[in-house]
Scaffold this motif. Structure first.
Motif, mmCIF file in Angstrom:
data_model
loop_
_atom_site.group_PDB
_atom_site.id
_atom_site.type_symbol
_atom_site.label_atom_id
_atom_site.label_comp_id
_atom_site.label_asym_id
_atom_site.label_seq_id
_atom_site.Cartn_x
_atom_site.Cartn_y
_atom_site.Cartn_z
ATOM 1 N N HIS A 35 -4.932 4.861 0.523
ATOM 2 C CA HIS A 35 -4.190 3.880 1.305
ATOM 3 C C HIS A 35 -4.805 3.785 2.694
ATOM 4 C CE1 HIS A 35 0.089 2.464 2.715
ATOM 5 N NE2 HIS A 35 -0.858 1.569 2.935
ATOM 6 N N HIS A 41 -5.170 7.596 4.218
ATOM 7 C CA HIS A 41 -4.576 8.765 3.563
ATOM 8 C C HIS A 41 -4.540 8.539 2.060
ATOM 9 C CE1 HIS A 41 -1.136 6.021 4.286
ATOM 10 N NE2 HIS A 41 -0.686 6.507 3.145
ATOM 11 N N ASP A 43 -2.039 8.918 -1.322
ATOM 12 C CA ASP A 43 -0.654 9.094 -1.760
ATOM 13 C C ASP A 43 -0.617 9.679 -3.165
ATOM 14 O OD1 ASP A 43 0.966 8.018 0.470
ATOM 15 O OD2 ASP A 43 -0.089 6.144 0.049
HETATM 16 MN MN MN Z 1 0.799 5.445 1.920
#
Ligand code: MN
Length: 150
Positions: A35, A41, A43
């Motif tokens: 993401h 980051h 997920d």
């Molecule tokens: Mn996210």
């Protein structure tokens, strides 16, 4: 989610009640979405109790047992989210590009309140992984995610 409490209270040598399987053989959804939001980051999402339990990893997911990653618990997502790829528009929560980084299935090996051991069957991640809550109080959402040593 867990039978730990149920099992603790009973002696299955003495009661006719079912003990329940030691390990789950059920295969559930496993996905990691990359993401590219305000901070890049990953997920991690696992299908538990009909939803995707979710953790955000600020660093790339670990593939060797020497690497332990912070995993910050986030809100549950619907199971359909496992297939989502696309761009969340500017102004919307989590604006940025979402791509599937890895996907497959997992089964639960051990499940406790603050600890989960799972067997991941993905393309990039494979084998036994541990999720353990390390933060308490104000940091209660902090977990560590790492590959279990054999
Ligand atoms: Mn996210």
């Amino acid at each position: 989610m867990s039978l730990v409490e149920y099992k603790k209270k009973r002696n299955f040598q003495s009661t006719p009640e079912p003990e329940g399987k030691k390990e789950s053989t059920q295969k559930k959804i496993y996905v990691i979405q990359q993401h590219d939001a305000s901070h890049l980051h990953w997920d991690l999402r696992l299908e538990i109790d009909g939803a995707l339990k979710s953790w955000a990893l600020p660093k790339p997911p670990p593939t060797d047992p020497a690497t332990k990653r912070l995993a910050v618990e986030t809100e549950d997502h619907p199971t359909e989210y496992a297939e989502f790829e696309g761009t969340i528009p500017v102004g919307q929560y989590g604006a940025g590009k979402v791509t599937i980084w890895d996907s497959g299935t997992f089964r639960t090996i051990e499940s406790e309140k603050d600890k989960l051991i799972i067997d991941i069957n993905g393309q990039k991640l494979n084998g036994a992984y541990v999720l353990i809550r390390t933060g308490f109080g104000g940091r209660k959402k902090n977990w560590l995610f790492f590959k279990k040593k054999n």
